[in-house]
Every structure is written in structure tokens, then in C-alpha cells.
Design an enzyme around this catalytic site. Structure first.
Site, mmCIF file in Angstrom:
data_model
loop_
_atom_site.group_PDB
_atom_site.id
_atom_site.type_symbol
_atom_site.label_atom_id
_atom_site.label_comp_id
_atom_site.label_asym_id
_atom_site.label_seq_id
_atom_site.Cartn_x
_atom_site.Cartn_y
_atom_site.Cartn_z
ATOM 1 N N TYR A 149 0.827 -1.209 0.000
ATOM 2 C CA TYR A 149 0.000 0.000 0.000
ATOM 3 C C TYR A 149 0.864 1.265 0.000
ATOM 4 O O TYR A 149 0.341 2.370 0.014
ATOM 5 C CB TYR A 149 -1.078 -0.022 1.076
ATOM 6 C CG TYR A 149 -0.706 -0.441 2.484
ATOM 7 C CD1 TYR A 149 0.441 0.009 3.120
ATOM 8 C CD2 TYR A 149 -1.578 -1.265 3.207
ATOM 9 C CE1 TYR A 149 0.729 -0.354 4.412
ATOM 10 C CE2 TYR A 149 -1.302 -1.641 4.507
ATOM 11 C CZ TYR A 149 -0.131 -1.183 5.115
ATOM 12 O OH TYR A 149 0.150 -1.541 6.402
ATOM 13 N N LYS A 191 4.955 3.573 5.088
ATOM 14 C CA LYS A 191 5.613 2.628 4.183
ATOM 15 C C LYS A 191 5.944 3.288 2.834
ATOM 16 O O LYS A 191 6.920 2.909 2.179
ATOM 17 C CB LYS A 191 4.752 1.384 3.972
ATOM 18 C CG LYS A 191 4.601 0.497 5.209
ATOM 19 C CD LYS A 191 5.893 -0.209 5.598
ATOM 20 C CE LYS A 191 5.624 -1.332 6.600
ATOM 21 N NZ LYS A 191 6.859 -1.986 7.077
HETATM 22 C C1 HXC Z 1 -6.928 2.896 17.225
HETATM 23 C C2 HXC Z 1 -4.993 2.606 18.445
HETATM 24 C C3 HXC Z 1 -5.078 1.195 18.294
HETATM 25 C C4 HXC Z 1 -6.170 0.676 17.542
HETATM 26 C C5 HXC Z 1 -3.315 1.652 19.489
HETATM 27 N N1 HXC Z 1 -3.895 2.831 19.203
HETATM 28 N N2 HXC Z 1 -4.005 0.647 18.947
HETATM 29 N N3 HXC Z 1 -5.900 3.435 17.913
HETATM 30 N N4 HXC Z 1 -7.058 1.554 17.015
HETATM 31 N N5 HXC Z 1 -6.320 -0.620 17.342
HETATM 32 C C6 HXC Z 1 -3.499 4.148 19.623
HETATM 33 C C7 HXC Z 1 -3.484 4.288 21.145
HETATM 34 O O1 HXC Z 1 -4.790 4.563 21.654
HETATM 35 C C8 HXC Z 1 -2.547 5.474 21.357
HETATM 36 O O2 HXC Z 1 -3.174 6.683 21.059
HETATM 37 C C9 HXC Z 1 -1.509 5.257 20.258
HETATM 38 O O3 HXC Z 1 -2.112 4.376 19.275
HETATM 39 C C10 HXC Z 1 -0.247 4.580 20.787
HETATM 40 O O4 HXC Z 1 -0.649 3.395 21.445
HETATM 41 P P1 HXC Z 1 0.269 2.709 22.571
HETATM 42 O O5 HXC Z 1 -0.366 1.426 22.957
HETATM 43 O O6 HXC Z 1 0.562 3.693 23.661
HETATM 44 O O7 HXC Z 1 1.647 2.521 21.775
HETATM 45 P P2 HXC Z 1 2.853 1.533 21.996
HETATM 46 O O8 HXC Z 1 2.802 0.865 23.345
HETATM 47 O O9 HXC Z 1 4.054 2.275 21.612
HETATM 48 O O10 HXC Z 1 2.571 0.334 20.944
HETATM 49 C C11 HXC Z 1 2.609 0.561 19.570
HETATM 50 C C12 HXC Z 1 1.459 -0.154 18.839
HETATM 51 C C13 HXC Z 1 1.438 -1.662 19.159
HETATM 52 C C14 HXC Z 1 1.661 0.131 17.356
HETATM 53 C C15 HXC Z 1 0.137 0.443 19.281
HETATM 54 O O11 HXC Z 1 0.387 -2.295 18.461
HETATM 55 C C16 HXC Z 1 2.728 -2.333 18.785
HETATM 56 O O12 HXC Z 1 3.666 -2.324 19.574
HETATM 57 N N6 HXC Z 1 2.829 -2.892 17.595
HETATM 58 C C17 HXC Z 1 4.067 -3.557 17.081
HETATM 59 C C18 HXC Z 1 3.749 -4.739 16.243
HETATM 60 C C19 HXC Z 1 2.895 -4.419 15.044
HETATM 61 O O13 HXC Z 1 2.211 -3.397 14.997
HETATM 62 N N7 HXC Z 1 2.915 -5.320 14.087
HETATM 63 C C20 HXC Z 1 2.127 -5.180 12.887
HETATM 64 C C21 HXC Z 1 3.015 -5.200 11.730
HETATM 65 S S1 HXC Z 1 2.067 -5.819 10.344
HETATM 66 P P3 HXC Z 1 -3.821 7.642 22.214
HETATM 67 O O14 HXC Z 1 -4.338 8.802 21.455
HETATM 68 O O15 HXC Z 1 -4.899 6.816 22.871
HETATM 69 O O16 HXC Z 1 -2.689 7.977 23.152
HETATM 70 C C22 HXC Z 1 2.136 -4.647 9.128
HETATM 71 C C23 HXC Z 1 1.474 -4.900 7.820
HETATM 72 C C24 HXC Z 1 0.288 -5.787 7.902
HETATM 73 O O17 HXC Z 1 2.668 -3.635 9.269
HETATM 74 C C25 HXC Z 1 -0.541 -5.780 6.674
HETATM 75 C C26 HXC Z 1 -1.655 -6.805 6.876
HETATM 76 C C27 HXC Z 1 -2.636 -6.879 5.798
HETATM 77 P P1 NAP Z 2 4.968 -8.633 13.783
HETATM 78 O O1 NAP Z 2 5.155 -10.093 14.063
HETATM 79 O O2 NAP Z 2 3.983 -7.862 14.579
HETATM 80 O O3 NAP Z 2 6.421 -7.979 13.910
HETATM 81 C C1 NAP Z 2 6.674 -6.659 14.173
HETATM 82 C C2 NAP Z 2 7.978 -6.617 14.945
HETATM 83 O O4 NAP Z 2 8.383 -5.272 15.115
HETATM 84 C C3 NAP Z 2 7.876 -7.236 16.322
HETATM 85 O O5 NAP Z 2 8.855 -8.250 16.448
HETATM 86 C C4 NAP Z 2 8.176 -6.090 17.266
HETATM 87 O O6 NAP Z 2 8.965 -6.541 18.354
HETATM 88 C C5 NAP Z 2 8.939 -5.135 16.391
HETATM 89 N N1 NAP Z 2 8.770 -3.746 16.815
HETATM 90 C C6 NAP Z 2 7.618 -3.021 16.794
HETATM 91 N N2 NAP Z 2 7.838 -1.805 17.286
HETATM 92 C C7 NAP Z 2 9.156 -1.747 17.618
HETATM 93 C C8 NAP Z 2 9.973 -0.741 18.171
HETATM 94 N N3 NAP Z 2 9.478 0.463 18.511
HETATM 95 N N4 NAP Z 2 11.291 -1.007 18.370
HETATM 96 C C9 NAP Z 2 11.803 -2.223 18.049
HETATM 97 N N5 NAP Z 2 11.071 -3.219 17.520
HETATM 98 C C10 NAP Z 2 9.752 -2.975 17.310
HETATM 99 O O7 NAP Z 2 4.624 -8.370 12.254
HETATM 100 P P2 NAP Z 2 5.061 -9.103 10.895
HETATM 101 O O8 NAP Z 2 3.826 -9.515 10.216
HETATM 102 O O9 NAP Z 2 6.125 -10.102 11.134
HETATM 103 O O10 NAP Z 2 5.653 -7.873 10.106
HETATM 104 C C11 NAP Z 2 7.033 -7.759 9.792
HETATM 105 C C12 NAP Z 2 7.206 -6.737 8.699
HETATM 106 O O11 NAP Z 2 6.489 -7.155 7.539
HETATM 107 C C13 NAP Z 2 6.684 -5.352 9.055
HETATM 108 O O12 NAP Z 2 7.530 -4.380 8.490
HETATM 109 C C14 NAP Z 2 5.335 -5.318 8.373
HETATM 110 O O13 NAP Z 2 4.910 -4.025 8.098
HETATM 111 C C15 NAP Z 2 5.621 -6.124 7.117
HETATM 112 N N6 NAP Z 2 4.431 -6.695 6.462
HETATM 113 C C16 NAP Z 2 3.860 -7.819 6.963
HETATM 114 C C17 NAP Z 2 2.796 -8.389 6.278
HETATM 115 C C18 NAP Z 2 2.171 -9.678 6.725
HETATM 116 O O14 NAP Z 2 1.303 -10.219 6.029
HETATM 117 N N7 NAP Z 2 2.564 -10.252 7.843
HETATM 118 C C19 NAP Z 2 2.295 -7.785 5.125
HETATM 119 C C20 NAP Z 2 2.891 -6.615 4.660
HETATM 120 C C21 NAP Z 2 3.977 -6.093 5.337
HETATM 121 P P3 NAP Z 2 8.732 -6.053 19.871
HETATM 122 O O15 NAP Z 2 7.278 -6.096 20.129
HETATM 123 O O16 NAP Z 2 9.539 -7.056 20.654
HETATM 124 O O17 NAP Z 2 9.330 -4.678 19.948
#
Ligand code: HXC
Ligand code: NAP
Length: 297
Positions: free
Chosen positions: A164, A179
């Protein structure tokens, strides 16, 4: 008659197109390498002889990454690191150098994401995703490059993206914008740092479901009951397919590829219908009621 057979299944994990030992003596630093795709990518480098450094925040994730690499039998170091914080990144690279040596390869895999209609997204939600996904990726790349420029040594960076970046991502305005920045950054940094021997590429996974997906992302996927038939490949990706692409890009066989973003998604991002389906808003897709300006999520 042409049957729908989809794209063939890949070989099993553990198989590789590259020579055994391709990464012998090399150090590969993977952010977010304790879960999901990062762990899969780290595992493929480990199988080919690399020493692995995994950097992320959550100790449980780090331990899971350590276990996966231990099982392969490769050297592994895990370091606590929040990629939003440049000092934390510098400390993680210091630890990597102490444990092994200056990493030869950086895989910027860590990212943040959750689905939310743009009108419901709080400023902090936007900032958090952009800070981790875009700023964190740049800070890690900068740290890696500065160390290599100082040492006068070559290196390879892979930024994990999402398709995207090109198309926009309804429900993921923050992540899609971040991204897009990551993809654009690949092109700039490849030109700036090529003269110093640093190759910079992007790697875009399509849909690769895995057991570590966050509840938010998992919940989003569950809105589609069966993932395979909605992909042009008639199947989703298998983790090793992404790892193979990453190891090729960073290997000596991929050295002249730089500034490129490779999409590994069975052509899903190119998908268009001959006839348009009816428009369904993001709110409807997420089962949300009408927008209310003062509602808490
Ligand atoms: C709306 C949300 C939300 C949700 C969090 N927030 N989750 N808002 N809907 N589901 C808001 C919170 O309310 C807060 O805003 C702000 O985001 C920050 O949230 P925190 O929990 O304080 O942040 P933090 O502890 O730093 O955690 C970051 C995180 C968490 C992004 C929210 O999910 C995380 O650590 N994620 C890492 C792993 C991850 O996201 N993996 C996905 C990668 S997959 P307010 O205003 O309330 O303070 C990918 C592609 C996938 O990227 C494609 C699939 C098709
Ligand atoms: P995931 O398992 O949720 O992995 C995300 C990783 O990022 C976690 O290991 C997390 O580790 C780390 N991370 C998040 N915030 C961080 C921070 N502030 N500092 C250091 N580490 C942090 O997701 P995934 O599906 O494997 O995704 C991996 C990559 O692929 C991402 O770039 C995602 O956007 C991309 N992607 C995935 C998909 C899919 O289908 N899975 C599709 C498109 C793109 P901690 O929580 O330990 O910090």
C-alpha cells in the site's frame, strides 16, 4: 479447459537456492526478528551461516527469536531496543559489535500497524505508527551507514515495506503513508550510499499470515474467512519465500541490485476487477457504527 491451479507451493523451509555458507562470517542485524516475518528472515540468514542479532522491545519476543536461531545452530545475540530512540539503536549496535562484529546486513523489519478509520485515528496513534515504521527505519539505516562509512566497509540494507506504499491502504492511513516513505527512502539512500559500498533495497511481503500477528491485525484478517481464494496466486505467502528473497538481495549474487523494492506477493497488489464490486466503507468493513466526533475507540 484452463483449471484454476494457482501458483505452485514453494519448497519446504530449510531448502535454499543459495550455496551453503553464503553468509559464513557475516553478521545480520534484524529489527523485530523475534516474531513473524522478521524471525523467518533471520532464520534463512542463519541457515546460510550468518551470526544473527535480533533487536526489539519485548523480552519474550527476543527469547523466541533466540530459540529459533539456536535451533538452527547459528550464533545469536538478542538486544533490547526501541527503534524510535536513536540512542537505543546505537547501544544495540554497540552490543552487536561486542558480541560479533559490525553487522554486514541490516534488515529493517520492525514496524507498527493497526486498522482504524482515518477519521477515528488520534494524533498519537498516527505519530506512533509513523515514528516506529518510518522514523525508526531511518534511524537504524543511519546508524548502520555511519558505522560503515567510518570503517570504510561495504554493507547491505533491506527495508521491509508494504504494497500500500503505492496504492494507499484504506484503514491503514498511518502505516501506508509511513511505508510510502520507507519505499522512497530506499531510492534516496541507495544513491547516497552506493559510492560507499552500501546497497539499499526494499522487500515487500504480500499476505503472510503467522502465529505472532497482533490481535488487531489478526482481527482484520478474520474479516476475510478464507485467505487463499482471494489471492491471484490462490494461496498466501509462506515465510521462507520472503527469507529466500531477503538472503538473495543481500548476498554477493545480488550486489548490483540497489534502490529496488521487490514485491513478494503473488501479484496481489496489482489486482483489479473487470467489473467493480460495490463500495464498502472502512467503517462498514470494520463493523463500526456512524462516525461520532467525541467517541473513544
Ligand atoms: C486505534 C490505536 C489502536 C487501535 C493503538 N492505538 N491501537 N488506535 N485503534 N487498534 C493508539 C493508542 O490509543 C494510542 O493513542 C496510540 O495508538 C499509541 O498506542 P500505545 O499502545 O501507547 O503505543 P505503543 O505501546 O508504543 O505500541 C505501539 C502499537 C502496538 C503500534 C500500538 O500495536 C505495537 O507495539 N505494535 C508492534 C507490532 C505491530 O504493529 N505489528 C504489525 C506489523 S504488520 P492515544 O491517542 O490513545 O494515546 C504490518 C502490515 C500488515 O505492518 C498488513 C496486513 C494486511
Ligand atoms: P509482527 O510479528 O507484529 O512484527 C513486528 C515486529 O516489530 C515485532 O517483532 C516487534 O517486536 C517489532 N517492533 C515493533 N515496534 C518496535 C519498536 N518500537 N522497536 C523495536 N522493535 C519494534 O509483524 P510481521 O507480520 O512479522 O511484520 C514484519 C514486517 O512485515 C513489518 O515491516 C510489516 O509491516 C511487514 N508486512 C507484513 C505483512 C504480513 O502479512 N505479515 C504484510 C505486509 C507487510 P517487539 O514487540 O519485541 O518490539
Amino acid at each position: 479447459m484452463a483449471e484454476k491451479i494457482g501458483l505452485p507451493a514453494p519448497p519446504q523451509p530449510g531448502d535454499t537456492a543459495l550455496k551453503p555458507g553464503t553468509f559464513d562470517g557475516q553478521v545480520v542485524f534484524v529489527t523485530g526478528g523475534g516474531t513473524g516475518l522478521g524471525k523467518g528472515i533471520a532464520s534463512e540468514f542463519a541457515r546460510l551461516g550468518a551470526s544473527i542479532v535480533i533487536a526489539s522491545r519485548n523480552p519474550e519476543h527476543l527469547e523466541a527469536g533466540r530459540k529459533a536461531i539456536d535451533e538452527i545452530g547459528a550464533p545469536v545475540k538478542v538486544v533490547g531496543c526501541d527503534i524510535r530512540d536513536p540512542d537505543s539503536i546505537a547501544a544495540a549496535f554497540d552490543e552487536a559489535e561486542q558480541a560479533f562484529a559490525l553487522p554486514n546486513v541490516l534488515v529493517n523489519n520492525a514496524a507498527a500497524n493497526f486498522p482504524v478509520p482515518a477519521e477515528d485515528m488520534s494524533p498519537n496513534a498516527w505519530r506512533t505508527v509513523v515514528d516506529i515504521t518510518l522514523n525508526g527505519t531511518f534511524f537504524c539505516a543511519r546508524e548502520f551507514a555511519r558505522r560503515h562509512l567510518t570503517a570504510g566497509s561495504p554493507g547491505s540494507i533491506i527495508n521491509v515495506g508494504a504494497s500500500y506504499a503505492w496504492t494507499g491502504g484504506p484503514g491503514f492511513a498511518h502505516s501506508a503513508a509511513a511505508k510510502a516513505g520507507v519505499k522512497n527512502m530506499v531510492e534516496t539512500l541507495a544513491v547516497e550510499w552506493g559510492p560507499y559500498g552500501i546497497q539499499v533495497n526494499g522487500l515487500v511481503p504480500g499476505l503472510f499470515p503467522h502465529e505472532d500477528m497482533t490481535a488487531d491485525i489478526q482481527g482484520n484478517l478474520e474479516r476475510t474467512s478464507d485467505k487463499d481464494p482471494v489471492q491471484p496466486a490462490l494461496r498466501v505467502g509462506q515465510r521462507q519465500e520472503l527469507g529466500w528473497a531477503a538472503t538473495f538481495l543481500a548476498s554477493s549474487y545480488g550486489r548490483f541490485i540497489s534502490g529496488h523494492t521487490l514485491v513478494v506477493d503473488g501479484a496481489n497488489w496489482q489486482r483489479r476487477a473487470l467489473t467493480n464490486p460495490e463500495v464498502v466503507t472502512v467503517r462498514e468493513q470494520m463493523g463500526k457504527g456512524p462516525f461520532e466526533a467525541d467517541a473513544k475507540r
